[in-house]
Design a protein around this motif. Structure first.
Motif, PDB file in Angstrom:
ATOM      1  N   ALA A 242      31.394 -36.843 -39.486  1.00 40.37           N
ATOM      2  CA  ALA A 242      30.232 -37.717 -39.675  1.00 40.37           C
ATOM      3  C   ALA A 242      30.385 -38.531 -40.948  1.00 40.37           C
ATOM      4  CB  ALA A 242      28.956 -36.881 -39.732  1.00 40.37           C
ATOM      5  N   GLY A 243      30.904 -37.887 -42.001  1.00 40.28           N
ATOM      6  CA  GLY A 243      31.136 -38.595 -43.256  1.00 40.28           C
ATOM      7  C   GLY A 243      32.149 -39.707 -43.096  1.00 40.28           C
ATOM      8  N   ALA A 244      33.202 -39.473 -42.293  1.00 45.02           N
ATOM      9  CA  ALA A 244      34.223 -40.503 -42.079  1.00 45.02           C
ATOM     10  C   ALA A 244      33.631 -41.735 -41.405  1.00 45.02           C
ATOM     11  CB  ALA A 244      35.360 -39.936 -41.230  1.00 45.02           C
ATOM     12  N   VAL A 245      32.758 -41.511 -40.443  1.00 47.96           N
ATOM     13  CA  VAL A 245      32.085 -42.640 -39.784  1.00 47.96           C
ATOM     14  C   VAL A 245      31.265 -43.430 -40.797  1.00 47.96           C
ATOM     15  CG1 VAL A 245      30.351 -43.276 -38.064  1.00 47.96           C
ATOM     16  CG2 VAL A 245      32.029 -41.498 -37.539  1.00 47.96           C
ATOM     17  N   LEU A 246      30.532 -42.706 -41.645  1.00 47.77           N
ATOM     18  CA  LEU A 246      29.739 -43.370 -42.677  1.00 47.77           C
ATOM     19  C   LEU A 246      30.628 -44.149 -43.636  1.00 47.77           C
ATOM     20  CD1 LEU A 246      27.131 -40.598 -43.611  1.00 47.77           C
ATOM     21  CD2 LEU A 246      26.728 -42.681 -42.297  1.00 47.77           C
ATOM     22  N   GLY A 247      31.773 -43.563 -43.997  1.00 43.18           N
ATOM     23  CA  GLY A 247      32.675 -44.221 -44.939  1.00 43.18           C
ATOM     24  C   GLY A 247      33.158 -45.563 -44.436  1.00 43.18           C
ATOM     25  N   VAL A 248      33.542 -45.619 -43.176  1.00 41.71           N
ATOM     26  CA  VAL A 248      34.005 -46.875 -42.591  1.00 41.71           C
ATOM     27  C   VAL A 248      32.864 -47.884 -42.521  1.00 41.71           C
ATOM     28  CG1 VAL A 248      34.929 -47.965 -40.511  1.00 41.71           C
ATOM     29  CG2 VAL A 248      35.856 -45.778 -41.281  1.00 41.71           C
ATOM     30  N   CYS A 249      31.701 -47.437 -42.065  1.00 48.81           N
ATOM     31  CA  CYS A 249      30.554 -48.348 -41.938  1.00 48.81           C
ATOM     32  C   CYS A 249      30.153 -48.934 -43.288  1.00 48.81           C
ATOM     33  CB  CYS A 249      29.360 -47.607 -41.326  1.00 48.81           C
ATOM     34  SG  CYS A 249      29.558 -47.145 -39.592  1.00 48.81           S
ATOM     35  N   VAL A 250      30.081 -48.082 -44.296  1.00 52.08           N
ATOM     36  CA  VAL A 250      29.654 -48.538 -45.621  1.00 52.08           C
ATOM     37  C   VAL A 250      30.683 -49.475 -46.233  1.00 52.08           C
ATOM     38  CG1 VAL A 250      29.156 -47.800 -47.982  1.00 52.08           C
ATOM     39  CG2 VAL A 250      28.205 -46.539 -46.048  1.00 52.08           C
ATOM     40  N   ALA A 251      31.965 -49.143 -46.097  1.00 52.83           N
ATOM     41  CA  ALA A 251      33.010 -49.970 -46.701  1.00 52.83           C
ATOM     42  C   ALA A 251      33.063 -51.361 -46.084  1.00 52.83           C
ATOM     43  CB  ALA A 251      34.363 -49.283 -46.561  1.00 52.83           C
ATOM     44  N   LEU A 252      32.752 -51.470 -44.802  1.00 55.92           N
ATOM     45  CA  LEU A 252      32.827 -52.769 -44.135  1.00 55.92           C
ATOM     46  C   LEU A 252      31.538 -53.579 -44.226  1.00 55.92           C
ATOM     47  CD1 LEU A 252      34.823 -51.993 -40.857  1.00 55.92           C
ATOM     48  CD2 LEU A 252      35.607 -53.276 -42.859  1.00 55.92           C
ATOM     49  N   THR A 253      30.377 -52.883 -44.257  1.00 55.78           N
ATOM     50  CA  THR A 253      29.109 -53.612 -44.150  1.00 55.78           C
ATOM     51  C   THR A 253      28.106 -53.288 -45.253  1.00 55.78           C
ATOM     52  OG1 THR A 253      27.969 -51.961 -42.792  1.00 55.78           O
ATOM     53  CG2 THR A 253      29.380 -53.534 -41.639  1.00 55.78           C
ATOM     54  N   SER A 254      28.347 -52.266 -46.045  1.00 59.02           N
ATOM     55  CA  SER A 254      27.438 -51.728 -47.072  1.00 59.02           C
ATOM     56  C   SER A 254      26.253 -50.997 -46.463  1.00 59.02           C
ATOM     57  CB  SER A 254      26.921 -52.813 -48.044  1.00 59.02           C
ATOM     58  OG  SER A 254      25.844 -53.547 -47.516  1.00 59.02           O
ATOM     59  N   VAL A 255      26.171 -50.922 -45.148  1.00 59.81           N
ATOM     60  CA  VAL A 255      25.049 -50.283 -44.454  1.00 59.81           C
ATOM     61  C   VAL A 255      25.473 -48.914 -43.948  1.00 59.81           C
ATOM     62  CG1 VAL A 255      23.443 -50.438 -42.514  1.00 59.81           C
ATOM     63  CG2 VAL A 255      24.122 -52.503 -43.751  1.00 59.81           C
ATOM     64  N   GLY A 256      24.597 -47.920 -44.074  1.00 58.77           N
ATOM     65  CA  GLY A 256      24.863 -46.651 -43.427  1.00 58.77           C
ATOM     66  C   GLY A 256      24.750 -45.434 -44.309  1.00 58.77           C
ATOM     67  N   ALA A 257      25.094 -45.539 -45.593  1.00 59.71           N
ATOM     68  CA  ALA A 257      25.103 -44.356 -46.461  1.00 59.71           C
ATOM     69  C   ALA A 257      23.736 -43.692 -46.507  1.00 59.71           C
ATOM     70  CB  ALA A 257      25.545 -44.740 -47.866  1.00 59.71           C
ATOM     71  N   GLY A 258      22.667 -44.482 -46.566  1.00 55.52           N
ATOM     72  CA  GLY A 258      21.323 -43.919 -46.624  1.00 55.52           C
ATOM     73  C   GLY A 258      20.691 -43.761 -45.266  1.00 55.52           C
ATOM     74  N   ALA A 259      20.592 -44.859 -44.519  1.00 53.95           N
ATOM     75  CA  ALA A 259      19.872 -44.843 -43.246  1.00 53.95           C
ATOM     76  C   ALA A 259      20.581 -43.990 -42.197  1.00 53.95           C
ATOM     77  CB  ALA A 259      19.686 -46.272 -42.738  1.00 53.95           C
ATOM     78  N   LEU A 260      21.846 -44.299 -41.925  1.00 53.69           N
ATOM     79  CA  LEU A 260      22.588 -43.515 -40.943  1.00 53.69           C
ATOM     80  C   LEU A 260      22.873 -42.112 -41.461  1.00 53.69           C
ATOM     81  CD1 LEU A 260      25.169 -46.152 -39.633  1.00 53.69           C
ATOM     82  CD2 LEU A 260      22.977 -45.491 -38.635  1.00 53.69           C
ATOM     83  N   GLY A 261      23.112 -42.018 -42.783  1.00 57.36           N
ATOM     84  CA  GLY A 261      23.380 -40.712 -43.373  1.00 57.36           C
ATOM     85  C   GLY A 261      22.205 -39.764 -43.223  1.00 57.36           C
ATOM     86  N   SER A 262      21.005 -40.251 -43.429  1.00 53.39           N
ATOM     87  CA  SER A 262      19.828 -39.387 -43.308  1.00 53.39           C
ATOM     88  C   SER A 262      19.640 -38.909 -41.878  1.00 53.39           C
ATOM     89  CB  SER A 262      18.575 -40.128 -43.788  1.00 53.39           C
ATOM     90  OG  SER A 262      18.294 -41.242 -42.966  1.00 53.39           O
ATOM     91  N   VAL A 263      19.912 -39.784 -40.910  1.00 56.72           N
ATOM     92  CA  VAL A 263      19.796 -39.396 -39.504  1.00 56.72           C
ATOM     93  C   VAL A 263      20.818 -38.309 -39.173  1.00 56.72           C
ATOM     94  CG1 VAL A 263      20.030 -40.189 -37.118  1.00 56.72           C
ATOM     95  CG2 VAL A 263      18.880 -41.630 -38.800  1.00 56.72           C
ATOM     96  N   MET A 264      22.047 -38.481 -39.656  1.00 57.03           N
ATOM     97  CA  MET A 264      23.081 -37.472 -39.404  1.00 57.03           C
ATOM     98  C   MET A 264      22.714 -36.130 -40.035  1.00 57.03           C
ATOM     99  SD  MET A 264      26.642 -39.593 -39.825  1.00 57.03           S
ATOM    100  CE  MET A 264      27.152 -40.816 -38.610  1.00 57.03           C
ATOM    101  N   LEU A 265      22.170 -36.175 -41.261  1.00 56.52           N
ATOM    102  CA  LEU A 265      21.777 -34.936 -41.925  1.00 56.52           C
ATOM    103  C   LEU A 265      20.649 -34.246 -41.163  1.00 56.52           C
ATOM    104  CD1 LEU A 265      21.845 -35.967 -45.705  1.00 56.52           C
ATOM    105  CD2 LEU A 265      23.408 -34.429 -44.521  1.00 56.52           C
ATOM    106  N   MET A 266      19.704 -35.015 -40.652  1.00 58.18           N
ATOM    107  CA  MET A 266      18.611 -34.445 -39.876  1.00 58.18           C
ATOM    108  C   MET A 266      19.136 -33.730 -38.641  1.00 58.18           C
ATOM    109  SD  MET A 266      15.321 -37.004 -39.772  1.00 58.18           S
ATOM    110  CE  MET A 266      15.747 -38.519 -40.585  1.00 58.18           C
ATOM    111  N   TYR A 267      20.149 -34.322 -38.019  1.00 57.51           N
ATOM    112  CA  TYR A 267      20.674 -33.772 -36.784  1.00 57.51           C
ATOM    113  C   TYR A 267      21.587 -32.570 -37.035  1.00 57.51           C
ATOM    114  CZ  TYR A 267      22.913 -33.375 -32.243  1.00 57.51           C
ATOM    115  OH  TYR A 267      23.376 -32.891 -31.050  1.00 57.51           O
ATOM    116  N   LEU A 268      22.460 -32.673 -38.035  1.00 57.06           N
ATOM    117  CA  LEU A 268      23.431 -31.607 -38.294  1.00 57.06           C
ATOM    118  C   LEU A 268      22.794 -30.385 -38.955  1.00 57.06           C
ATOM    119  CD1 LEU A 268      26.473 -33.689 -39.609  1.00 57.06           C
ATOM    120  CD2 LEU A 268      26.265 -32.562 -37.390  1.00 57.06           C
ATOM    121  N   TYR A 269      21.767 -30.617 -39.784  1.00 61.65           N
ATOM    122  CA  TYR A 269      21.152 -29.511 -40.527  1.00 61.65           C
ATOM    123  C   TYR A 269      19.626 -29.556 -40.385  1.00 61.65           C
ATOM    124  CZ  TYR A 269      25.794 -29.749 -42.579  1.00 61.65           C
ATOM    125  OH  TYR A 269      27.161 -29.796 -42.751  1.00 61.65           O
TER     126      TYR A 269
END
Length: 259
Positions: free
Chosen positions: A150-177
């Motif tokens: 999940a972190g790798a997906v976020l890394g690519v998204c953030v590096a290319l678009t600056s979007v994802g570390a917070g919004a997508l990251g929070s969704v992933m954290l909600m789902y995984l934990y």
């Protein structure tokens, strides 16, 4: 020179970041694109450093309150930082990010996904409690692997678009934990994870000379005091109402960027 309009935008975004952990990229990038007409590559480059510095200040407040789950952040970092670094290397080796015609489209799609994710996040967490997100401790190694992926997906998204570390990251954290991530812990962990990720992702753009320093200074002038205020208030409110409001704004912004 310092621009008051950018400072106001930075203050609004910084407050939301401190309160919810979301908005450094998902909210600010569309604002720069739609409100100020900033070119996509400049918006991404400047926003990465804006998010990193703003969240660094907010993280200090959340860490003082003991809300950061360092183990979970470490799992995400194990995937997100190498992935972001790989993108940085590609940029340094000659990847012409400025020529990627689909960059605006990618930003729009990610913002839209982030908005929908925030809206349905608690439902996903509820489903996950009986599904994959509810893995037992005996399958901890699988949980670590999924966290890194999940972190790798976020890394690519953030590096290319600056979007994802917070919004997508929070969704992933909600789902995984779902049982581990209380609202306050979710915000704090999400903010801390985003800091080195945004810095690493921003290195390539920095070296390419794409960061607008006056814009960044103006944004930070507003965001730094605002993120402190938002972080202090995060301990008193659940933030769900703000998340829903932000989700609706992101969905509208995503549709606008795509159109």
């Amino acid at each position: 020179m310092i621009d008051g309009a950018y400072a106001v935008a930075g203050a609004l975004t910084g407050f939301v970041v401190g309160l919810t952990g979301v908005g450094g990229g998902a909210l600010m990038t569309p604002v720069l694109l739609l409100v100020f007409g900033v070119p996509p590559t400049t918006a991404v480059a400047t926003d990465l450093w804006f998010a990193a510095i703003t969240k660094l200040v907010g993280a200090r407040v959340h860490q003082t309150n003991g809300n950061v789950d360092w183990q979970v952040a470490g799992r995400l970092w194990s995937g997100s930082l190498p992935a972001a670094l790989l993108v940085v290397v590609l940029v340094s080796l000659g990847l012409r990010v400025g020529k990627i015609e689909w960059l605006s489209v990618a930003i729009g799609v990610l913002v839209l996904v982030a908005g929908v994710g925030l809206l349905v996040g608690p439902k996903l967490a509820a489903l996950a409690s009986d599904g994959f997100g509810g893995l037992r401790q005996s399958r901890e190694s699988m949980r670590r692997s999924v966290g890194a992926a999940a972190g790798a997906v976020l890394g690519v998204c953030v590096a290319l678009t600056s979007v994802g570390a917070g919004a997508l990251g929070s969704v992933m954290l909600m789902y995984l934990y779902p049982s581990r991530m209380t609202p306050h812990r979710l915000v704090a962990t999400d903010i801390v994870h985003a800091i080195p990720l945004a810095m690493i992702a921003g290195i390539g753009y920095l070296l390419a000379g794409l960061v607008d320093w006056w814009m960044l200074a103006s944004l930070l002038l507003g965001s730094i005091p605002a993120v402190v205020a938002g972080s202090l208030l995060a301990g008193r409110f659940s933030g769900r109402f703000i998340q829903i409001s932000l989700a609706l704004v992101l969905i509208a912004a995503g549709v606008k960027v795509l159109s």
